[in-house]
Structures are given as structure tokens and as C-alpha cells.
Design a protein around this motif. Structure first.
Motif, PDB file in Angstrom:
ATOM      1  N   LEU A  35      82.380  22.747 -30.891  1.00 27.97           N
ATOM      2  CA  LEU A  35      83.009  21.462 -31.231  1.00 27.97           C
ATOM      3  C   LEU A  35      84.058  21.034 -30.201  1.00 27.97           C
ATOM      4  N   PRO A  36      84.982  21.913 -29.775  1.00 26.22           N
ATOM      5  CA  PRO A  36      85.917  21.480 -28.727  1.00 26.22           C
ATOM      6  C   PRO A  36      85.213  21.115 -27.417  1.00 26.22           C
ATOM      7  N   LEU A  37      84.186  21.872 -27.046  1.00 28.59           N
ATOM      8  CA  LEU A  37      83.455  21.545 -25.823  1.00 28.59           C
ATOM      9  C   LEU A  37      82.730  20.207 -25.949  1.00 28.59           C
ATOM     10  N   LEU A  38      82.169  19.946 -27.125  1.00 30.38           N
ATOM     11  CA  LEU A  38      81.493  18.665 -27.341  1.00 30.38           C
ATOM     12  C   LEU A  38      82.497  17.517 -27.253  1.00 30.38           C
ATOM     13  N   ALA A  39      83.656  17.704 -27.862  1.00 32.37           N
ATOM     14  CA  ALA A  39      84.692  16.661 -27.788  1.00 32.37           C
ATOM     15  C   ALA A  39      85.107  16.412 -26.340  1.00 32.37           C
ATOM     16  N   LEU A  40      85.310  17.478 -25.589  1.00 27.90           N
ATOM     17  CA  LEU A  40      85.686  17.334 -24.182  1.00 27.90           C
ATOM     18  C   LEU A  40      84.571  16.647 -23.390  1.00 27.90           C
ATOM     19  N   ALA A  41      83.327  17.016 -23.665  1.00 25.35           N
ATOM     20  CA  ALA A  41      82.199  16.403 -22.959  1.00 25.35           C
ATOM     21  C   ALA A  41      82.119  14.904 -23.261  1.00 25.35           C
ATOM     22  N   ILE A  42      82.336  14.537 -24.519  1.00 25.26           N
ATOM     23  CA  ILE A  42      82.306  13.113 -24.876  1.00 25.26           C
ATOM     24  C   ILE A  42      83.502  12.395 -24.246  1.00 25.26           C
ATOM     25  N   TRP A  43      84.674  13.022 -24.278  1.00 32.50           N
ATOM     26  CA  TRP A  43      85.872  12.426 -23.679  1.00 32.50           C
ATOM     27  C   TRP A  43      85.659  12.197 -22.178  1.00 32.50           C
ATOM     28  N   SER A  44      84.867  13.046 -21.550  1.00 32.37           N
ATOM     29  CA  SER A  44      84.677  12.950 -20.097  1.00 32.37           C
ATOM     30  C   SER A  44      84.038  11.630 -19.670  1.00 32.37           C
ATOM     31  N   ARG A  45      83.604  10.833 -20.618  1.00 36.57           N
ATOM     32  CA  ARG A  45      83.064   9.506 -20.263  1.00 36.57           C
ATOM     33  C   ARG A  45      84.124   8.660 -19.573  1.00 36.57           C
ATOM     34  N   VAL A  46      85.406   8.964 -19.866  1.00 35.42           N
ATOM     35  CA  VAL A  46      86.509   8.244 -19.241  1.00 35.42           C
ATOM     36  C   VAL A  46      86.489   8.463 -17.730  1.00 35.42           C
TER      37      VAL A  46
END
Length: 176
Positions: A35-46
């Protein structure tokens, strides 16, 4: 909710061999990184724009590979191993599991949803505190769910039930 669990098992391709490897405590512990890795991966869209789909795909690959990544444990007596085996019992013998266990497992499955919504909102609005809070709100019921699976496993073994994927000798060796 239980059918959702069974559907996830099918989607993940969880054979007896994979379940046995997933019972490694390292597999269980590292599963909490998803879950933290998924959140970071999604955030990386920035930073990455559409290229963020690459880290998202890598996290999804990790989600699938994690139960396969570690060796089968020498013993199935650890908390993490019993959580995985309890989930197997939960999936295979739902009709035979006491109602109090089923109610709590269902409740804990639903209890993760608000955290996922908070995390999703935080990711949408780029509010890091919401993302972190959402991850915590999602992980706590999941951890409690794992503990409930340990309880199901222990009750099942005490009652003499067969543990899917283990021999009677393995169950007797690791008897709690």
C-alpha cells in the motif's frame, strides 16, 4: 465479502506451493509494503506524468510476486505463517468456521474501506498527510484481520481440522 477474498485468491493464482511460500514470515511482513509503495507510485505522477504508470505496474508486479518471492518456511508456527494458513482455512472451510469469526473477518474487510477512501482522496488532492493517514487506517484493520486468521487457524488445529496444503505431520510438528 468472502467471495471477494476467494476472487482475489484466484486472481493471484494462489496454488498450494504459492500459499506455502507465502507462509514465510518475510513474505507476510513485506506484504505490508504494497500500500505505501502503491501510494508513492501514484503520487509519482506529479514528477513523472504518464510515466508514473511504470512504477504503478512495478508495484502491481510486486503484489503478485510477493507470495512467491520467499522460500517455504522451515516451520509454520510463527504468527505470520499461522495468519496465512488461517486465511487458507477461512477460504476453504467458510461454512465450518464459527459465525463469530466470520462476522469479525467481514467487519475488518469493510473497516479498511474508509482508509482507502482517505488515501485515495489524499492522492487525488496531493495531500500527503491524508495519504499517510489513509494508509494507516487501511493497514490497521488488515493487521487485525491477519490476527483473526491466526485465531481461526489455532481454533481449527485445536479442533483437529486439516490445514489446506499441509500434511498432518507438518500440522502436528507446529502444533500450538
Amino acid at each position: 465479502m468472502a467471495d471477494l477474498f476467494a476472487g482475489a485468491e484466484r486472481l493471484m493464482g494462489m496454488s498450494d506451493r504459492v500459499w506455502r511460500r507465502h507462509a514465510n514470515p518475510l513474505s507476510v511482513a513485506t506484504r505490508f509494503t504494497v500500500l505505501p509503495l502503491l501510494a508513492l507510485a501514484i503520487w509519482s505522477r506529479v514528477w513523472l506524468g504518464w510515466a508514473a504508470l511504470v512504477p504503478v505496474a512495478l508495484v502491481l508486479l510486486w503484489t503478485w510476486w510477493n507470495p512467491r518471492a520467499f522460500r517455504e518456511p522451515r516451520s509454520f508456527a510463527s504468527w505470520g505463517s499461522r495468519a496465512v494458513l488461517g486465511e487458507r482455512i477461512f477460504l476453504a472451510h467458510r461454512a465450518e468456521i464459527p459465525a463469530h469469526h466470520l462476522r469479525v473477518a467481514r467487519m475488518l474487510g469493510y473497516a479498511s474501506a474508509p482508509g482507502a477512501l482517505v488515501m485515495g482522496a489524499g492522492l487525488w488532492m496531493l495531500w500527503a498527510d491524508w495519504v499517510v493517514f489513509g494508509i494507516v487506517l487501511t493497514a490497521l484493520p488488515k493487521t487485525w484481520f491477519c490476527d483473526r486468521m491466526v485465531w481461526i487457524h489455532d481454533d481449527w488445529v485445536r479442533a483437529g481440522g486439516a490445514v489446506p496444503g499441509l500434511t498432518a505431520e507438518e500440522v502436528a510438528h507446529d502444533r500450538i
